[in-house]
Write an enzyme that holds these catalytic residues in place. Structure first.
Site, PDB file in Angstrom:
ATOM      1  N   LEU A   1       0.879  -1.164   0.000  1.00 26.85           N
ATOM      2  CA  LEU A   1       0.000   0.000   0.000  1.00 26.85           C
ATOM      3  C   LEU A   1       0.913   1.209   0.000  1.00 26.85           C
ATOM      4  O   LEU A   1       1.885   1.242   0.761  1.00 26.85           O
ATOM      5  CB  LEU A   1      -0.891   0.023   1.248  1.00 26.85           C
ATOM      6  N   ASP A   2       0.633   2.199  -0.833  1.00 30.33           N
ATOM      7  CA  ASP A   2       1.545   3.338  -0.886  1.00 30.33           C
ATOM      8  C   ASP A   2       1.488   4.137   0.416  1.00 30.33           C
ATOM      9  O   ASP A   2       0.592   3.970   1.240  1.00 30.33           O
ATOM     10  CB  ASP A   2       1.292   4.215  -2.115  1.00 30.33           C
ATOM     11  N   ARG A   3       2.458   4.997   0.576  1.00 24.91           N
ATOM     12  CA  ARG A   3       2.647   5.695   1.845  1.00 24.91           C
ATOM     13  C   ARG A   3       1.415   6.479   2.288  1.00 24.91           C
ATOM     14  O   ARG A   3       1.085   6.523   3.478  1.00 24.91           O
ATOM     15  CB  ARG A   3       3.846   6.645   1.726  1.00 24.91           C
TER      16      ARG A   3
END
Length: 287
Positions: A110-112
């Site tokens: 999951l991106d930041r």
């Protein structure tokens, strides 16, 4: 006479030991994070699991195949990167599972700036099957976008979007959950895992993503798990997701089989060469 021990490729050992998938192992080996007897490992290197000492990022690996497998559901908060460590010293999801009963690794990412459900495990085969792009494992997100959404944008998101790299996404399930002036809440289910795919899909149709939260991976639900907290998957959840993955693998294999059969069927049949009639024989059709 002493039996010769069987040597095994190091990425296979790491996968079967529940450390990480083979693909992830190759990535770690390339980056010099894996050592064998104190020396940096190389991809394809064959080792003796019973004698050689393997370490990942300086931590010795238990290569016994009966090591207990752990399956965790983590609610990744915004602001954390989905890695075990970070060269820029950003907060990592590994910090949230330090007290887990075994060393586990994230399944996918999951991106930041996104939050929500992230599975973590030490079962390499489980992780590899779940992440394999050809298996099309469904992942569901709650997406808040701005300013509003039109019917045309909904159709484009659902039918497939041309991304900035020239790739066209597979069809997605998109539903409007809530619509207010200046913002809309969508539920989106995709079966791919391209980098920042949901955000890029929305950007491609002119929408700004204000918040993105993953709520499901296959049949596993985030539920009421709070940001930064994790729990072990229940036996029922494990059974459900294994069944889900098996169906996905069967669908892929059947599709590959049908494609191969169709390709064989489309090839023109080879004509048998006609042998010239010998002396004293009358060719067929001239009798």
């Amino acid at each position: 006479m002493q039996n010769k021990r069987e040597l095994v490729r190091i990425q296979k050992v790491l996968s079967e030991s529940g450390i990480m998938s083979r693909r992830k192992a190759e990535d770690y080996i390339e980056k010099g994070k894996v050592t064998v007897n104190g020396r940096k490992a190389s991809i394809g290197q064959k080792i003796d699991p019973a004698r050689d000492i393997i370490a990942v990022e300086g931590v010795r690996v238990d290569t016994r195949q009966h090591q207990k497998k752990i399956y965790l559901a983590l609610h990744k908060p915004r602001g954390y990167v989905t890695t075990m460590d970070d060269e820029l010293d950003r907060r990592c999801v590994a910090q949230l599972v330090q007290d887990a009963p075994a060393r586990v690794y994230p399944v996918g990412r999951l991106d930041r700036n996104s939050e929500g459900l992230l599975l973590m495990t030490n079962d390499g085969d489980f992780a590899n099957t779940l992440m394999h792009p050809a298996n099309h494992i469904g992942k569901t997100y709650r997406v808040t976008v701005r300013p509003g959404i039109s019917e045309d944008q909904l159709v484009k998101l659902s039918s497939g979007v041309l991304l900035d790299d020239g790739y066209t996404t597979q069809p997605a399930q998109v539903h409007v959950l809530d619509q207010q002036p200046g913002r809309v809440v969508l539920q989106m289910t995709i079966t791919e895992g391209k980098n920042r795919q949901i955000r890029r899909m929305c950007e491609a149709v002119g929408l700004e993503v204000a918040r993105l939260k993953r709520t499901y991976i296959g049949p596993v639900k985030l539920g009421m798990l709070q940001p930064g907290e994790y729990r072990e998957l229940t036996p029922a959840e494990l059974s459900a997701i294994r069944g889900y993955m098996n169906k996905a693998v069967n669908r892929r294999q059947n599709a590959e089989g049908e494609k191969a059969a169709a390709e064989r069927g489309s090839r023109p049949a080879k004509k048998a060469p006609v042998k010239p009639a010998g002396k004293g024989r009358t060719p067929l059709g001239r009798r």
